[in-house]
Design an enzyme around this catalytic site. Structure first.
Site, PDB file in Angstrom:
ATOM      1  N   GLU A 100      45.020 -30.953  15.450  1.00 26.22           N
ATOM      2  CA  GLU A 100      43.644 -31.106  15.938  1.00 26.22           C
ATOM      3  C   GLU A 100      42.994 -29.733  16.047  1.00 26.22           C
ATOM      4  O   GLU A 100      41.808 -29.589  15.858  1.00 26.22           O
ATOM      5  CB  GLU A 100      43.595 -31.884  17.252  1.00 26.22           C
ATOM      6  CG  GLU A 100      44.237 -31.201  18.427  1.00 26.22           C
ATOM      7  CD  GLU A 100      44.262 -32.092  19.652  1.00 26.22           C
ATOM      8  OE1 GLU A 100      44.563 -33.285  19.507  1.00 26.22           O
ATOM      9  OE2 GLU A 100      43.982 -31.601  20.739  1.00 26.22           O
TER      10      GLU A 100
ATOM     11  N   GLY B 134      44.925 -34.996  22.294  1.00 29.26           N
ATOM     12  CA  GLY B 134      45.509 -35.564  21.083  1.00 29.26           C
ATOM     13  C   GLY B 134      47.013 -35.772  21.185  1.00 29.26           C
ATOM     14  O   GLY B 134      47.663 -36.063  20.173  1.00 29.26           O
TER      15      GLY B 134
ATOM     16  N   GLY C 270      49.621 -27.649  19.921  1.00 23.75           N
ATOM     17  CA  GLY C 270      48.661 -27.723  21.023  1.00 23.75           C
ATOM     18  C   GLY C 270      48.189 -26.329  21.423  1.00 23.75           C
ATOM     19  O   GLY C 270      48.490 -25.339  20.766  1.00 23.75           O
ATOM     20  N   ILE C 271      47.468 -26.272  22.543  1.00 27.34           N
ATOM     21  CA  ILE C 271      46.893 -25.010  23.018  1.00 27.34           C
ATOM     22  C   ILE C 271      47.874 -24.337  23.969  1.00 27.34           C
ATOM     23  O   ILE C 271      48.585 -25.021  24.683  1.00 27.34           O
ATOM     24  CB  ILE C 271      45.615 -25.277  23.850  1.00 27.34           C
ATOM     25  CG1 ILE C 271      44.658 -26.188  23.090  1.00 27.34           C
ATOM     26  CG2 ILE C 271      44.926 -24.000  24.274  1.00 27.34           C
ATOM     27  CD1 ILE C 271      43.556 -26.752  23.959  1.00 27.34           C
ATOM     28  N   GLY C 272      47.887 -23.013  23.994  1.00 28.43           N
ATOM     29  CA  GLY C 272      48.578 -22.331  25.087  1.00 28.43           C
ATOM     30  C   GLY C 272      49.740 -21.464  24.686  1.00 28.43           C
ATOM     31  O   GLY C 272      50.033 -21.259  23.502  1.00 28.43           O
ATOM     32  N   ALA C 273      50.413 -20.945  25.714  1.00 24.31           N
ATOM     33  CA  ALA C 273      51.445 -19.945  25.508  1.00 24.31           C
ATOM     34  C   ALA C 273      52.668 -20.518  24.788  1.00 24.31           C
ATOM     35  O   ALA C 273      53.271 -19.830  23.956  1.00 24.31           O
ATOM     36  CB  ALA C 273      51.870 -19.359  26.857  1.00 24.31           C
TER      37      ALA C 273
HETATM   38  N1  COA Z   1      54.295 -29.866  39.995  1.00 25.78           N
HETATM   39  C1  COA Z   1      53.521 -28.935  40.595  1.00 25.78           C
HETATM   40  N2  COA Z   1      52.831 -27.983  39.923  1.00 25.78           N
HETATM   41  C2  COA Z   1      52.958 -27.975  38.587  1.00 25.78           C
HETATM   42  C3  COA Z   1      53.757 -28.913  37.892  1.00 25.78           C
HETATM   43  C4  COA Z   1      54.454 -29.882  38.646  1.00 25.78           C
HETATM   44  N3  COA Z   1      55.222 -30.790  38.050  1.00 25.78           N
HETATM   45  N4  COA Z   1      53.702 -28.653  36.588  1.00 25.78           N
HETATM   46  C5  COA Z   1      52.906 -27.597  36.444  1.00 25.78           C
HETATM   47  N5  COA Z   1      52.462 -27.176  37.647  1.00 25.78           N
HETATM   48  C6  COA Z   1      51.579 -26.035  37.888  1.00 25.78           C
HETATM   49  C7  COA Z   1      52.166 -24.775  37.256  1.00 25.78           C
HETATM   50  O1  COA Z   1      53.061 -24.112  38.160  1.00 25.78           O
HETATM   51  C8  COA Z   1      50.911 -23.980  36.969  1.00 25.78           C
HETATM   52  O2  COA Z   1      50.463 -23.388  38.180  1.00 25.78           O
HETATM   53  P1  COA Z   1      50.087 -21.816  38.214  1.00 25.78           P
HETATM   54  O3  COA Z   1      48.999 -21.662  37.215  1.00 25.78           O
HETATM   55  O4  COA Z   1      49.658 -21.615  39.628  1.00 25.78           O
HETATM   56  O5  COA Z   1      51.341 -21.116  37.818  1.00 25.78           O
HETATM   57  C9  COA Z   1      49.883 -25.041  36.616  1.00 25.78           C
HETATM   58  O6  COA Z   1      50.362 -26.253  37.189  1.00 25.78           O
HETATM   59  C10 COA Z   1      49.700 -25.233  35.105  1.00 25.78           C
HETATM   60  O7  COA Z   1      50.963 -25.502  34.508  1.00 25.78           O
HETATM   61  P2  COA Z   1      51.292 -24.920  33.056  1.00 25.78           P
HETATM   62  O8  COA Z   1      52.571 -25.493  32.619  1.00 25.78           O
HETATM   63  O9  COA Z   1      51.152 -23.429  33.077  1.00 25.78           O
HETATM   64  O10 COA Z   1      50.102 -25.518  32.227  1.00 25.78           O
HETATM   65  P3  COA Z   1      49.639 -25.180  30.757  1.00 25.78           P
HETATM   66  O11 COA Z   1      48.414 -24.381  30.844  1.00 25.78           O
HETATM   67  O12 COA Z   1      50.761 -24.665  29.921  1.00 25.78           O
HETATM   68  O13 COA Z   1      49.233 -26.622  30.243  1.00 25.78           O
HETATM   69  C11 COA Z   1      49.446 -28.989  30.005  1.00 25.78           C
HETATM   70  C12 COA Z   1      50.187 -27.661  30.171  1.00 25.78           C
HETATM   71  C13 COA Z   1      50.478 -30.076  29.955  1.00 25.78           C
HETATM   72  C14 COA Z   1      48.499 -29.235  31.167  1.00 25.78           C
HETATM   73  C15 COA Z   1      48.634 -28.933  28.674  1.00 25.78           C
HETATM   74  O14 COA Z   1      49.497 -28.710  27.596  1.00 25.78           O
HETATM   75  C16 COA Z   1      47.884 -30.224  28.448  1.00 25.78           C
HETATM   76  O15 COA Z   1      46.772 -30.367  28.927  1.00 25.78           O
HETATM   77  N6  COA Z   1      48.480 -31.184  27.676  1.00 25.78           N
HETATM   78  C17 COA Z   1      47.928 -32.503  27.479  1.00 25.78           C
HETATM   79  C18 COA Z   1      47.050 -32.572  26.276  1.00 25.78           C
HETATM   80  C19 COA Z   1      47.738 -32.284  24.983  1.00 25.78           C
HETATM   81  O16 COA Z   1      48.951 -32.230  24.885  1.00 25.78           O
HETATM   82  N7  COA Z   1      46.929 -32.134  23.961  1.00 25.78           N
HETATM   83  C20 COA Z   1      47.366 -31.947  22.627  1.00 25.78           C
HETATM   84  C21 COA Z   1      47.146 -30.619  22.062  1.00 25.78           C
HETATM   85  S1  COA Z   1      45.638 -29.822  22.364  1.00 25.78           S
END
Ligand code: COA
Length: 419
Positions: free
Chosen positions: A226, A324, A203-206
């Protein structure tokens, strides 16, 4: 023709599909937005909007209604304030929404390369749903851009494009994420689950990028995903990703969109090993499941003690979308030797909230169901939930929760009759 002339084809009440992510045609979108004063009730369907999404800004409601298939940073506020809509759907099914006219398309805005000698243009960095939209629409408008890499596997002939706007401009880029100690710890735990010869979806991200840092000693990894970004280029150059052991599409990177910097775009340009396919192919769980040792790696916002994964909502607010995730979770679970991995930090909001939760937040959606889930990984380890009872799951998940929350989670699990 000019963008201004091409966009005159748009009428009040039309549904417009915009090319995805870094494949968005900025010049065409700007020309559409410039028509705001004279247009009414135009629906703009888009997945991850990596541009500024001016059509979703306050004041645009009368002209444009954004229908987001995946909420991102540029569109999140509009959706939460009710100025834009979110339509839940698996990424794999989006082409069918268009070609089966469940969401009838009037106009497609896409970005392509200049044509080859036979008149075919490459769709470059974003193939996913654009051909399906273009095949079902009234008007296809393409921005032709010499900076778009010529990727192989999906193409459109000049005869199938109604309006061509020639405009060379740098593509939208995604800078590599900042990877801290937390992401490294999670990445290391995920990497331990990956065997030589596996095929990966990332997936995307750190977190996915952190996993890549710990794969340098692996051999013959493959990519069926994807998307991928710059991190894969380094592993390809190091000879770690060879695609040699892939069960199908052996030797090829198979992917539906790309997000990264020019380094990535140059790597895929005219690269015969990179095969771009529409998303109803790349994300079809039955195609994914044909790979032996298929590993999917995605992230989440919270997981309850039964293993229900919420990857898209913070409380009642839509934060992202399913994308995805479930396509690959289901594909990896069909794969012989496969594993689906959901990797997430154990806490959020500066350590105040446990992401391993007694229950999902009220109003939050289940993205991956407890029946689909396999591995959950945090910085404290991995929980394999396959074949585990609710009691065993609660124990395994508490063991990878942040130590500050283990006691209260245990108490909640007892209250709920899990332990
Ligand atoms: N309660 C409150 N806040 C929450 C939380 C929770 N349970 N979980 C996360 N947050 C907050 C974090 O603290 C963070 O806030 P900040 O930016 O102020 O620090 C923010 O929400 C984002 O969380 P983070 O874990 O950093 O998000 P991310 O950018 O790593 O993305 C998903 C994680 C899950 C949103 C992302 O992977 C996603 O969209 N997944 C679904 C789609 C997918 O899996 N696609 C397949 C591959 S592309």
């Amino acid at each position: 023709m000019s963008a201004e002339t091409a966009l005159k084809q748009v009428k009040d009440g039309d549904r417009i599909v915009v090319g995805h992510a870094c494949g968005e045609p900025p010049t065409l979108v700007d020309a559409l937005v410039a028509r705001a004063p004279e247009l009414k009730n135009v629906e703009i369907v888009h997945m991850v909007a990596m541009g500024p999404a001016k059509y979703a800004q306050p004041g645009m409601e009368g002209s444009f209604r954004h229908n987001s298939l995946f909420v991102g940073a540029a569109t999140r506020k509009a959706v939460s304030e009710g100025r834009a809509l979110h339509t839940p759907c698996f990424f794999s099914e989006i082409p069918r929404l268009f070609s089966w006219r469940i969401l009838p398309v009037d106009v497609t805005l896409m970005q392509v390369t200049p044509p080859d000698a036979e008149g075919y243009c490459s769709l470059g960095v974003s193939v996913d749903y654009t051909l399906a939209a273009s095949g079902a629409d009234r008007v296809t408008i393409a921005q032709m851009n010499k900076f778009m890499p010529r990727t192989l596997g999906a193409k459109i002939h000049l005869d199938e494009i109604d309006c061509i706007v020639e405009k060379d401009e740098p593509l939208i880029e995604l800078k590599p994420p900042v990877i801290g100690d937390l992401e490294r710890a999670i990445g290391e735990n995920v990497a331990k689950l990956i065997e030589d010869g596996s095929t990966l979806q990332l997936g995307i991200g750190a977190i996915p990028d952190a996993v890549l840092l710990f794969l340098k000693d692996k051999k013959d990894l493959g990519i069926h995903s994807e998307m991928f970004s710059d991190g894969i280029v380094a592993l390809a150059e190091a000879g770690v990703v060879t695609n040699r052991k892939k069960t199908i599409n052996t030797g090829k990177y198979v992917v539906t969109f790309l997000m990264g910097t020019r380094k990535l775009y140059d790597f895929v340009d005219n690269n015969p090993d990179v095969m771009m396919r529409p998303v109803d192919y790349t994300n079809d769980p039955f195609i994914i499941g044909q790979h032996e040792k298929m590993i999917s790696i995605n992230s989440a916002l919270q997981v309850d003690m039964m293993g229900q994964v919420n990857a898209e909502m913070i409380g009642r607010n839509q934060f992202s979308g399913v994308g995805g995730q479930v396509d690959f979770v289901r594909g990896a679970s069909r794969s012989v030797g496969g594993k689906s991995i959901i990797a997430l930090p154990s806490t959020a909001a500066g350590g105040k909230v446990s992401r391993i939760a007694g229950a999902l937040d009220p109003g939050a959606a289940v993205t991956t169901s407890r029946n689909d889930v396999h591995f959950i990984v945090t910085e404290y380890g991995a929980a394999d939930l396959r074949g585990k009872s609710i009691r065993e799951r609660a124990k395994a998940l508490i063991a990878i929760a942040h130590p500050n929350f283990r006691e209260s989670l245990t108490a909640q699990a007892k209250e709920q009759g899990m332990l």
